[in-house]
Design a protein around this motif. Structure first.
Motif, PDB file in Angstrom:
ATOM      1  N   GLN A  72       0.747   0.441   1.166  1.00  0.00           N
ATOM      2  CA  GLN A  72      -0.418  -0.442   1.324  1.00  0.00           C
ATOM      3  C   GLN A  72      -0.014  -1.908   1.203  1.00  0.00           C
ATOM      4  N   TYR A  73       0.876  -2.213   0.257  1.00  0.00           N
ATOM      5  CA  TYR A  73       1.353  -3.588   0.101  1.00  0.00           C
ATOM      6  C   TYR A  73       2.148  -4.022   1.333  1.00  0.00           C
ATOM      7  N   TRP A  74       3.021  -3.159   1.801  1.00  0.00           N
ATOM      8  CA  TRP A  74       3.831  -3.443   2.982  1.00  0.00           C
ATOM      9  C   TRP A  74       2.932  -3.671   4.200  1.00  0.00           C
ATOM     10  N   ASP A  75       1.888  -2.859   4.327  1.00  0.00           N
ATOM     11  CA  ASP A  75       0.941  -3.019   5.427  1.00  0.00           C
ATOM     12  C   ASP A  75       0.258  -4.382   5.344  1.00  0.00           C
ATOM     13  N   TRP A  76      -0.116  -4.802   4.154  1.00  0.00           N
ATOM     14  CA  TRP A  76      -0.769  -6.099   3.955  1.00  0.00           C
ATOM     15  C   TRP A  76       0.177  -7.242   4.336  1.00  0.00           C
ATOM     16  N   THR A  77       1.451  -7.142   3.948  1.00  0.00           N
ATOM     17  CA  THR A  77       2.394  -8.228   4.249  1.00  0.00           C
ATOM     18  C   THR A  77       2.765  -8.301   5.722  1.00  0.00           C
ATOM     19  N   ASN A  78       2.597  -7.218   6.460  1.00  0.00           N
ATOM     20  CA  ASN A  78       2.993  -7.189   7.873  1.00  0.00           C
ATOM     21  C   ASN A  78       1.965  -7.805   8.813  1.00  0.00           C
ATOM     22  N   ASP A  79       0.750  -8.046   8.364  1.00  0.00           N
ATOM     23  CA  ASP A  79      -0.262  -8.668   9.220  1.00  0.00           C
ATOM     24  C   ASP A  79      -0.115 -10.178   9.091  1.00  0.00           C
ATOM     25  N   LEU A  80       0.387 -10.814  10.150  1.00  0.00           N
ATOM     26  CA  LEU A  80       0.691 -12.240  10.117  1.00  0.00           C
ATOM     27  C   LEU A  80      -0.053 -12.981  11.218  1.00  0.00           C
ATOM     28  N   TYR A  81      -0.426 -14.212  10.900  1.00  0.00           N
ATOM     29  CA  TYR A  81      -1.026 -15.117  11.870  1.00  0.00           C
ATOM     30  C   TYR A  81      -0.160 -16.370  11.876  1.00  0.00           C
ATOM     31  N   VAL A  82       0.447 -16.666  13.023  1.00  0.00           N
ATOM     32  CA  VAL A  82       1.454 -17.709  13.112  1.00  0.00           C
ATOM     33  C   VAL A  82       0.968 -18.823  14.044  1.00  0.00           C
ATOM     34  N   LYS A  93       1.148  -5.188  12.382  1.00  0.00           N
ATOM     35  CA  LYS A  93       2.211  -4.201  12.355  1.00  0.00           C
ATOM     36  C   LYS A  93       1.942  -3.183  11.246  1.00  0.00           C
ATOM     37  N   ARG A  94       2.072  -1.934  11.594  1.00  0.00           N
ATOM     38  CA  ARG A  94       1.963  -0.849  10.614  1.00  0.00           C
ATOM     39  C   ARG A  94       3.346  -0.518  10.095  1.00  0.00           C
ATOM     40  N   PRO A  95       3.479  -0.313   8.789  1.00  0.00           N
ATOM     41  CA  PRO A  95       4.785   0.109   8.284  1.00  0.00           C
ATOM     42  C   PRO A  95       5.184   1.434   8.922  1.00  0.00           C
ATOM     43  N   LEU A  96       6.400   1.497   9.382  1.00  0.00           N
ATOM     44  CA  LEU A  96       6.933   2.706  10.013  1.00  0.00           C
ATOM     45  C   LEU A  96       6.125   3.127  11.231  1.00  0.00           C
ATOM     46  N   GLY A  97       5.420   2.173  11.850  1.00  0.00           N
ATOM     47  CA  GLY A  97       4.570   2.538  12.976  1.00  0.00           C
ATOM     48  C   GLY A  97       4.558   1.484  14.062  1.00  0.00           C
ATOM     49  N   THR A  98       3.416   1.308  14.657  1.00  0.00           N
ATOM     50  CA  THR A  98       3.272   0.438  15.825  1.00  0.00           C
ATOM     51  C   THR A  98       3.165  -1.031  15.424  1.00  0.00           C
ATOM     52  N   GLU A  99       3.522  -1.875  16.376  1.00  0.00           N
ATOM     53  CA  GLU A  99       3.369  -3.320  16.204  1.00  0.00           C
ATOM     54  C   GLU A  99       2.634  -3.867  17.412  1.00  0.00           C
ATOM     55  N   THR A 100       1.596  -4.636  17.154  1.00  0.00           N
ATOM     56  CA  THR A 100       0.850  -5.309  18.201  1.00  0.00           C
ATOM     57  C   THR A 100       1.032  -6.804  18.011  1.00  0.00           C
TER      58      THR A 100
END
Length: 194
Positions: A72-82, A93-100
């Motif tokens: 859950q923490y990893w999932d939270w850190t992977n959502d970025l707005y740049v 991005k989902r941990p161990l999964g898809t990235e949009t």
């Protein structure tokens, strides 16, 4: 928790820590409950099972609950707005999964709006920023201080427009200088003037 990171002119936003709490509250509660049961067992207040059996169950199940918490923490850190100097990027991005990954040039922004989400959003100062780029709407969901995000996007948009204006102005000056130089060469070729 680094909700806003700025490096080399690139601004990176993460979702608000309140969203992280929403994602990790259940595994955190379970881990705290396991810790309480272990303490109660060590002090012999809870003696239904042996210390070895209780410890084995707590550490075995606790390991998987801890992995759940980490996911859950990893999932939270992977959502970025740049926000870069030229474009905005939305990474989901989902941990161990898809990235949009969605990206758009800043110069194509049509509108920027924000909305704080209810009492909690107002209390903890987070909300969603809506960026209209052509037919697409980018959403920076649950960012801290959405008004500041909106202001930074406006500033970057203005900087891009100013750079374009200066480049166009320089191109006009160069074109005018080329015309004048061509005119002078033509005069010299015709023998006009001295």
């Amino acid at each position: 928790l680094n909700l806003r990171i700025e490096e080399d002119g690139v601004i990176i936003y993460r979702k608000h820590w309140f969203v992280l709490l929403q994602q990790v509250w259940a595994p955190t509660l379970i881990l705290l409950l396991f810790l309480l049961v272990l303490i109660l067992r060590l002090t012999n207040i809870f003696a239904l099972f042996s210390l070895a059996g209780t410890s084995l169950v707590i550490f075995t199940v606790g390991f998987f609950v801890f992995l759940w918490w980490g996911y859950q923490y990893w999932d939270w850190t992977n959502d970025l707005y740049v926000i870069t100097s030229e474009q905005l990027i939305d990474v989901d991005k989902r941990p161990l999964g898809t990235e949009t990954r969605k990206a758009a040039p800043l110069k194509n922004i049509l509108s920027i709006e924000y909305q704080r989400l209810g009492i909690i959003g107002n209390l903890f100062n987070f909300g969603t920023v809506f960026i209209k780029v052509g037919e697409t709407t980018f959403t920076f969901d649950y960012v801290h201080d959405p008004r500041r995000v909106q202001r930074e996007l406006f500033n970057r948009f203005s900087e891009v427009k100013e750079r374009e204006r200066k480049a166009e102005e320089q191109a006009d000056h160069k074109r005018m200088a080329d015309w004048i130089e061509t005119y002078h060469r033509w005069q010299e070729d015709q023998g006009i003037g001295s």
